[in-house]
Design a protein around this motif. Structure first.
Motif, PDB file in Angstrom:
ATOM      1  N   ILE A  11      71.956 -24.181 -29.940  1.00 52.34           N
ATOM      2  CA  ILE A  11      71.312 -24.652 -28.704  1.00 52.34           C
ATOM      3  C   ILE A  11      71.010 -23.431 -27.844  1.00 52.34           C
ATOM      4  N   ARG A  45      76.939 -36.064 -31.391  1.00 54.47           N
ATOM      5  CA  ARG A  45      75.522 -36.420 -31.198  1.00 54.47           C
ATOM      6  C   ARG A  45      74.711 -36.125 -32.459  1.00 54.47           C
ATOM      7  N   GLY A  49      72.599 -38.950 -35.039  1.00 58.49           N
ATOM      8  CA  GLY A  49      71.145 -38.771 -35.091  1.00 58.49           C
ATOM      9  C   GLY A  49      70.477 -38.512 -33.757  1.00 58.49           C
ATOM     10  N   ILE A  50      71.265 -38.250 -32.709  1.00 58.00           N
ATOM     11  CA  ILE A  50      70.642 -37.907 -31.418  1.00 58.00           C
ATOM     12  C   ILE A  50      70.078 -36.490 -31.522  1.00 58.00           C
ATOM     13  N   TYR A  51      70.855 -35.597 -32.094  1.00 60.39           N
ATOM     14  CA  TYR A  51      70.388 -34.238 -32.368  1.00 60.39           C
ATOM     15  C   TYR A  51      70.109 -34.114 -33.866  1.00 60.39           C
ATOM     16  N   LYS A  72      72.004 -46.679 -38.528  1.00 59.90           N
ATOM     17  CA  LYS A  72      72.775 -46.634 -37.285  1.00 59.90           C
ATOM     18  C   LYS A  72      73.154 -48.027 -36.776  1.00 59.90           C
ATOM     19  N   VAL A  83      76.387 -43.982 -18.763  1.00 56.44           N
ATOM     20  CA  VAL A  83      75.391 -43.667 -17.720  1.00 56.44           C
ATOM     21  C   VAL A  83      74.059 -44.383 -17.977  1.00 56.44           C
ATOM     22  N   ALA A  84      73.663 -44.428 -19.236  1.00 53.03           N
ATOM     23  CA  ALA A  84      72.356 -45.000 -19.562  1.00 53.03           C
ATOM     24  C   ALA A  84      72.300 -46.511 -19.326  1.00 53.03           C
TER      25      ALA A  84
ATOM     26  N   GLN B  96      71.245 -38.931 -19.623  1.00 56.86           N
ATOM     27  CA  GLN B  96      71.584 -39.319 -21.009  1.00 56.86           C
ATOM     28  C   GLN B  96      70.871 -40.582 -21.482  1.00 56.86           C
ATOM     29  N   GLU B  99      69.301 -39.927 -24.835  1.00 60.62           N
ATOM     30  CA  GLU B  99      70.345 -39.837 -25.864  1.00 60.62           C
ATOM     31  C   GLU B  99      70.683 -41.245 -26.361  1.00 60.62           C
ATOM     32  N   PHE B 102      67.834 -42.489 -28.563  1.00 60.97           N
ATOM     33  CA  PHE B 102      67.799 -41.888 -29.904  1.00 60.97           C
ATOM     34  C   PHE B 102      68.987 -42.314 -30.771  1.00 60.97           C
ATOM     35  N   ASN B 263      61.365 -34.480 -30.999  1.00 56.57           N
ATOM     36  CA  ASN B 263      61.994 -34.017 -29.755  1.00 56.57           C
ATOM     37  C   ASN B 263      63.408 -33.509 -30.012  1.00 56.57           C
ATOM     38  N   LEU B 265      66.507 -33.160 -28.141  1.00 57.46           N
ATOM     39  CA  LEU B 265      67.040 -33.616 -26.859  1.00 57.46           C
ATOM     40  C   LEU B 265      67.969 -32.593 -26.208  1.00 57.46           C
ATOM     41  N   GLU B 266      68.457 -31.643 -27.016  1.00 56.12           N
ATOM     42  CA  GLU B 266      69.303 -30.605 -26.417  1.00 56.12           C
ATOM     43  C   GLU B 266      68.493 -29.738 -25.452  1.00 56.12           C
ATOM     44  N   LYS B 270      64.738 -28.515 -19.758  1.00 49.40           N
ATOM     45  CA  LYS B 270      63.902 -27.311 -19.772  1.00 49.40           C
ATOM     46  C   LYS B 270      62.469 -27.755 -19.471  1.00 49.40           C
TER      47      LYS B 270
END
Lengths: 291, 333
Positions: A11, A45, A49-51, A72, A83-84, B96, B99, B102, B263, B265-266, B270
């Protein structure tokens, strides 16, 4: 169930994960420990599969989770705060999850909300930190997914809520399901986890079966006769947790070390209960900072 | 594995997230169409209404009934589409939310297509409801006999086409920007980009005597003029470039879908999510800064080539420092 193969992830040009590999077996609770900034959240993450990993793969039942997001439905991620979902009511969240996850158990969820006295028409943002975590944990578990990943579920919650949370997680484990928990609270993992993965410098340094760990390792309090510390303490399979004068609290990784200790004829040897925190202190570099 | 393009859970999520905008668009639609006609043909004094009827009977000019081609209505809808795209992509990069999106068991391209379809459904619904209500208001009035429904339908289709095209453009920008602020800024800037470049390049060519002073840049009807977002919305006269705008919108939709699927997401927070697009963005920003500074210096400090070159040089340096600082920053997400 899930095979993680040589995951690499950088990252902002900084490598966070540098070759993570481990396997999650069904019917087990796996703990993920590591010091701050070792990449626990990044790893979680990536697993869901988020990253996307820069290298390596994450396979669920032999299929790449990044290529087949449908998998998933059986791999659910519960972040450290919902939060979401804050704009929704608890009821709306349940209805939405019911649409997403085919095995969502509304009865289980409603019962859990009643148990924790959380009204269904309340907005998530109005809940306290502890309530939010109870809600999101119950929501994640209600999906009846085969693998549920919790990122620091007990972080910032009070002792009573923590107990409720952990019992909810443990009760939900089935033979064909698994749970992965990343936590700073090693004493909690000690109680509930079957296996622990240690992350250090973005690598899976060690994976331990806690049952085997307890059989394999010893924590002793030893008092030596001589004032000078014996050479035995410098062995690779011995780690000094604490020293007060001639009294040493040590950890031993092998039977040979214990035999060698007996040969030193110390004044006093007492076996102490081994905790995950002791093991972590040794393996994470010895300064005992939280995971 | 079987994949469906219609995912109820995603439609629900998008609707739940953006429903306020749907209602705002409905209210804006009512006040910029039916309400205006209600004031004219229902609530005006009988003399005024009789005057209108007589005028229509005499001239048969019914076009005014469309209220200057629903210009205000269309602008409000374009604004609504712009806000929708910000809400769906830029805003989701905060807290998030992306996140969570995804982590759902759906391919990312399906998520993007759903966002687009939900907004298109909003636009179609708002235009249909507003125009239908407006027709009803007029038909039930004394001017009802002069209302040609086909004119309204034609205009309704045009508004839907323009609004969807502009929305697709701003959604595309959101597919590679890491914050809602840059998505908004780039969308607004792109409205003026064509005029800016036309003006700046014309000045540059003139100052360096590449073209004589009287010669203008011949851009009418070219790709660049058609590619201008302002022209898509504010196009006047006939010959609206439907085919061009349609094809470009389709390509932008596909490009947005591909970028969204990739994308990282990290990089949320930016300015730009992709390193290669970030480089292009830096080059574009520095170029604009150089052209603007050169022009400014020529006009205010020294009206000669040297003045222009010095200003452009300084603009390049300052522009580069600003954009490098901005691209290194990360907005908290």
């Amino acid at each position: 169930m899930m095979q993680v193969e040589a995951i690499h992830k950088a990252i902002d040009g900084r490598p966070i994960l540098r070759g993570i590999s481990f396997t999650i077996e069904p019917g087990r609770i796996m703990g993920l420990v590591g010091r701050n900034g070792t990449g626990k959240t990044t790893l979680m993450r990536t697993l869901v599969g988020i990253y996307d990993p820069d290298q390596g793969s994450v396979a669920f039942e032999g299929m790449d989770i990044h290529k087949y997001p449908e998998l998933k439905r059986d791999v659910v991620f519960v972040p450290d705060a919902p939060v979401a979902l804050e704009a929704y009511t608890i009821r709306e969240c349940a209805a939405w999850y019911g649409q997403i996850y085919p095995s969502f158990d509304l009865f289980y969820f409603t019962e859990a909300m009643e148990r924790f006295k959380l009204p269904m028409n309340k907005r998530v943002r109005t809940l306290s930190k502890g309530m939010k975590m109870l809600f999101s944990t119950a929501l994640g578990l209600s999906t009846k997914a085969r693998l549920i990943l919790f990122d620091e579920p007990t972080n910032g919650v009070d002792a009573v809520t923590k107990k409720q949370l952990l019992s909810l997680i443990v009760e939900s484990l089935r033979k064909d399901s698994s749970i992965l928990i990343s936590s700073h609270m090693l004493n909690e993992l000690d109680r509930i986890a079957d296996t622990v993965v240690l992350l250090r410098d973005g690598r899976t340094d060690e994976t331990w079966d806690l049952e085997q760990l307890r059989q394999h390792m010893k924590k002793l309090q030893v008092v030596f006769t001589a004032t000078e510390p014996p050479a035995w303490l410098a062995r690779e399979d011995v780690f000094v947790l604490q020293q007060v004068g001639r009294v040493y609290t040590v950890m031993l990784e092998s039977d040979e070390a214990f035999t060698a200790l007996k040969r030193e004829e110390p004044m006093f040897i007492d076996e102490l209960p081994l905790s995950l925190e002791d093991w972590f202190m040794w393996k994470s570099g010895g300064d005992g900072d939280a995971a | 594995m079987q994949r469906s393009i219609f995912v109820r859970a995603l439609w629900w999520k998008e609707y739940r997230q953006t429903r306020v905008l749907l209602w705002l668009m409905m209210i804006a639609g009512f006040f910029s169409t039916a309400y205006l006609h209600m004031r004219e043909v229902w609530f005006a004094s009988p003399q005024v209404i009789v005057g209108l009827v007589e005028y229509l009977a005499k001239t048969q000019e019914t076009n005014w009934l469309l209220h200057r081609n629903y210009g205000g209505f269309m602008l409000l809808l374009v604004l609504g589409g712009f806000l929708l795209s910000l809400w769906q992509l830029g805003h989701e990069r905060r807290n998030q939310m992306s996140e969570q999106t995804f982590a759902l068991p759906y391919p990312r391209w399906v998520i993007y297509v759903t966002k687009w379809l939900v907004s298109v459904a909003y636009i179609v619904f708002v235009v249909t409801a507003s125009v239908a209500l407006d027709i009803l208001v007029l038909k039930l009035s004394q001017v009802g006999a002069y209302v040609h429904v086909i004119d309204f339908i034609g205009r309704g289709f045009h508004i839907i086409f323009v609004t969807v095209a502009a929305y697709t453009f701003t959604l595309f920008i959101g597919s590679f920007t890491g914050t809602w602020t840059l998505q908004a800024a780039l969308s607004i800037i792109s409205l003026f980009l064509y005029e800016f470049f036309t003006l700046m390049l014309q000045q540059l060519l003139y100052i360096f005597m590449i073209t004589p002073i009287y010669m203008e840049l011949r851009l009418r009807g070219t790709f660049w003029e058609k590619f201008n977002l302002t022209n898509w919305v504010f196009h006047e006269g006939g010959n609206y470039p439907y085919a061009f705008v349609g094809v470009v919108s389709l390509l932008l939709f596909i490009a947005g879908m591909v970028l969204y699927s990739r994308n990282s997401l990290e990089n949320n927070g930016k300015l730009v999510l992709f390193p290669i697009i970030e480089k292009l963005f830096i080059v574009g920003f520095v170029l604009c800064a150089a052209l603007f500074s050169g022009n400014l210096s020529y006009d205010t400090l020294y009206p000669g080539r040297l003045g222009y070159a010095a200003g452009a040089g300084l603009g390049t340096i300052i522009g580069y420092i600003i954009i490098r600082t901005l691209t290194r920053m990360r907005v908290r997400t």
